[in-house]
Design an enzyme around this catalytic site. Structure first.
Site, PDB file in Angstrom:
ATOM      1  N   ARG A 130     -17.348  -9.891  14.818  1.00 10.14           N
ATOM      2  CA  ARG A 130     -15.994 -10.433  15.065  1.00 10.14           C
ATOM      3  C   ARG A 130     -15.534 -11.401  13.986  1.00 10.14           C
ATOM      4  O   ARG A 130     -14.679 -12.248  14.207  1.00 10.14           O
ATOM      5  CB  ARG A 130     -15.897 -11.096  16.442  1.00 10.14           C
ATOM      6  N   LYS A 152      -5.091 -10.113   2.503  1.00 10.89           N
ATOM      7  CA  LYS A 152      -4.791  -8.761   3.004  1.00 10.89           C
ATOM      8  C   LYS A 152      -6.021  -7.901   2.762  1.00 10.89           C
ATOM      9  O   LYS A 152      -6.464  -7.755   1.613  1.00 10.89           O
ATOM     10  CB  LYS A 152      -3.592  -8.157   2.275  1.00 10.89           C
ATOM     11  N   GLU A 194       1.101  -6.560 -12.653  1.00 10.69           N
ATOM     12  CA  GLU A 194       1.188  -7.532 -11.549  1.00 10.69           C
ATOM     13  C   GLU A 194       1.348  -8.959 -12.088  1.00 10.69           C
ATOM     14  O   GLU A 194       1.887  -9.811 -11.396  1.00 10.69           O
ATOM     15  CB  GLU A 194      -0.042  -7.431 -10.635  1.00 10.69           C
ATOM     16  N   LYS A 235       1.235 -16.891  -6.297  1.00  3.25           N
ATOM     17  CA  LYS A 235       0.827 -16.147  -5.099  1.00  3.25           C
ATOM     18  C   LYS A 235       0.357 -17.102  -4.015  1.00  3.25           C
ATOM     19  O   LYS A 235       0.682 -16.931  -2.840  1.00  3.25           O
ATOM     20  CB  LYS A 235      -0.250 -15.110  -5.433  1.00  3.25           C
ATOM     21  N   GLU A 245       3.494 -12.310   6.081  1.00  3.94           N
ATOM     22  CA  GLU A 245       4.626 -11.530   5.577  1.00  3.94           C
ATOM     23  C   GLU A 245       5.713 -11.314   6.628  1.00  3.94           C
ATOM     24  O   GLU A 245       6.162 -10.197   6.871  1.00  3.94           O
ATOM     25  CB  GLU A 245       4.152 -10.182   5.011  1.00  3.94           C
ATOM     26  N   ARG A 249       6.941 -13.529   1.697  1.00  4.01           N
ATOM     27  CA  ARG A 249       5.800 -12.855   1.061  1.00  4.01           C
ATOM     28  C   ARG A 249       6.212 -11.451   0.592  1.00  4.01           C
ATOM     29  O   ARG A 249       5.637 -10.906  -0.354  1.00  4.01           O
ATOM     30  CB  ARG A 249       4.593 -12.787   2.014  1.00  4.01           C
ATOM     31  N   ASN A 253       6.246  -7.719  -3.162  1.00  2.00           N
ATOM     32  CA  ASN A 253       6.324  -6.258  -3.209  1.00  2.00           C
ATOM     33  C   ASN A 253       7.354  -5.766  -4.223  1.00  2.00           C
ATOM     34  O   ASN A 253       7.710  -4.580  -4.217  1.00  2.00           O
ATOM     35  CB  ASN A 253       6.665  -5.695  -1.819  1.00  2.00           C
ATOM     36  N   HIS A 256       7.176  -2.299  -5.657  1.00  2.61           N
ATOM     37  CA  HIS A 256       6.204  -1.542  -4.869  1.00  2.61           C
ATOM     38  C   HIS A 256       6.836  -0.445  -4.019  1.00  2.61           C
ATOM     39  O   HIS A 256       6.166   0.520  -3.665  1.00  2.61           O
ATOM     40  CB  HIS A 256       5.380  -2.488  -3.985  1.00  2.61           C
ATOM     41  N   HIS A 260       5.059   2.755  -4.717  1.00  2.33           N
ATOM     42  CA  HIS A 260       4.226   3.483  -3.748  1.00  2.33           C
ATOM     43  C   HIS A 260       4.669   4.939  -3.637  1.00  2.33           C
ATOM     44  O   HIS A 260       3.834   5.845  -3.509  1.00  2.33           O
ATOM     45  CB  HIS A 260       4.300   2.825  -2.368  1.00  2.33           C
ATOM     46  N   HIS A 274      -2.143   2.264  -9.699  1.00  2.00           N
ATOM     47  CA  HIS A 274      -1.242   1.431  -8.901  1.00  2.00           C
ATOM     48  C   HIS A 274      -0.383   0.519  -9.791  1.00  2.00           C
ATOM     49  O   HIS A 274       0.840   0.455  -9.642  1.00  2.00           O
ATOM     50  CB  HIS A 274      -2.045   0.609  -7.884  1.00  2.00           C
TER      51      HIS A 274
HETATM   52  N1  GLY Z   1       0.026  -7.601  -2.808  1.00  2.00           N
HETATM   53  C1  GLY Z   1       1.073  -8.166  -2.025  1.00  2.00           C
HETATM   54  C2  GLY Z   1       0.597  -9.223  -1.079  1.00  2.00           C
HETATM   55  O1  GLY Z   1      -0.543  -9.653  -1.142  1.00  2.00           O
HETATM   56  O2  GLY Z   1       1.353  -9.641  -0.237  1.00  2.00           O
END
Ligand code: GLY
Length: 375
Positions: A130, A152, A194, A235, A245, A249, A253, A256, A260, A274
């Site tokens: 957990r 993430k 990035e 960041k 997000e 946040r 993107n 993206h 994507h 990517h």
């Molecule tokens: N790569 C985008 C984020 O971490 O929100």
């Protein structure tokens, strides 16, 4: 933007999340001190390293030696390199191997690798018993400036990328910039997209600095540490404001949504990495912004010129093989983002360093813009 630091100073960036704050330490040669940092942070903890077959050959001996030097025995989980490891079967194997290595609640997982390893090992750490703590040791530029920071984690579903996962923050990120020296140039350049993204989102001065210094970043000069630190600082600020997000946040993107869709159209293969998809996506986001009268055409051209100068693809035509149609891209965008009554959310820009969330974009405008980019 702050001035570059002298060579040799490790730089520490704080991710100020209440109760779960952590440091990102950036510098050349930090891998040799990893064990001591971990021992100081979590005395007596067991450690299991999760890595891939390619990184294991290059950096695992140094990582293990560093832990041994700090008196820490390490368990080890090695998975195949590549996006295919962000899957249920590999996730299951990592979890089982961590439990088999007797990783308990107070112990640590160390993710040694690029974005795939960080996402996979972080997700396994969030689930085993957990939740156990983990340390990110990113070995690609993309992972050092983006995926290792912000918590993430996840794997891919047959319905799409990163659809199964968890927010699980690391307790430490150690970015050894010397590890980037051995990266294939194409992968290093893909990660650079990035870095440029942070300038385009909110720091025009940083973007101008990148235009002057990008070759030094590739060469490994102190400019590299500076660029990574500025990226991580931005960041960290965004993540501290909006960890899950629900708000800004989403700015991270930028590029993206188009990116994507292009990656999916290229089959998530080495036809288009990517970061390369993000580079084309950012050029499209600025071009689309210019077509809507939001930013100048000159800004859109400046973005394309800089990314091309950095050796990145900037046009859909730069992708090897048959180009996707505008309709196919729009279908993929709709799957990724969900169209609400023909309206889409995009990250657009009023200029360099002035990106914003545009929640009400007409899909017909996107189709018309993309048609002009392909035909
Ligand atoms: N790569 C985008 C984020 O971490 O929100």
């Amino acid at each position: 933007m702050t001035a570059p630091l002298r060579s040799g100073d490790p730089i520490t960036v704080d991710v100020a999340l209440a109760g779960r704050a952590y440091d990102i330490v950036i510098g050349r040669g930090l891998l040799s001190g990893l064990g001591q940092r971990v021992a100081a942070l979590r005395p007596g903890a067991r450690v299991a390293i999760v890595t891939d077959e390619v990184v294991a050959k290059q950096h695992l001996p140094a990582a293990r030696e560093s832990f041994a030097h700090a008196g820490i025995a390490t368990g080890l989980v090695v998975v195949p390199a590549g996006e295919a490891s962000k899957s249920y079967p590999v996730f299951e194997r990592v979890c089982e191997d961590l439990i088999g290595a007797r990783i308990e609640r107070g112990d640590l997982v160390v993710a040694l690798g690029g974005g795939v390893i960080g996402d996979l090992a972080g997700f396994a750490a969030s689930a085993v018993r957990r939740g156990v703590d983990y340390v990110q040791v990113p070995t690609t530029l993309l992972a050092q400036v983006d995926s290792s920071v912000g918590g993430k984690t996840g794997i891919n579903s047959r319905h799409g990328k990163n659809l199964v996962g968890a927010f699980h923050q690391p307790i430490l990120v150690v970015a050894d910039t010397a590890l980037l020296d051995t990266l294939p140039p194409r992968i290093l350049r893909a990660g650079y997209a990035e870095v440029a993204k942070y300038g385009l989102i909110g720091d025009s001065e940083f973007f101008a600095w990148l235009e002057e210094n990008c070759s030094d970043i590739f060469a490994g000069a102190p400019a590299r540490e500076h660029a990574i630190a500025v990226s991580c600082r931005m960041k960290a600020q965004v993540v501290a404001r909006d960890e899950r997000e629900t708000g800004d946040r989403a700015l991270l993107n930028l590029g993206h949504t188009f990116g994507h869709a292009l990656e999916a159209a290229a089959g998530f293969s080495d036809r288009l990495y990517h970061g390369e998809a993000v580079a084309i996506g950012m050029v499209l986001a600025f071009g689309f912004s210019a077509s809507l009268g939001l930013c100048t055409q000159a800004d859109a051209e400046r973005v394309a010129q800089h990314l091309a100068a950095a050796g990145l693809p900037t046009r859909i035509a730069d992708i090897q093989g048959e180009p996707p149609t505008a309709d196919r891209l729009l279908d993929l965008i709709a799957q990724d983002k969900k169209v609400k009554r023909g309206r889409l959310t995009f990250i657009l820009a009023r200029g360099i360093g002035q990106s914003f969330i545009a929640p009400d974009i007409d899909a017909a405008d996107v189709r018309q813009f993309l048609t002009g980019q392909i035909d």
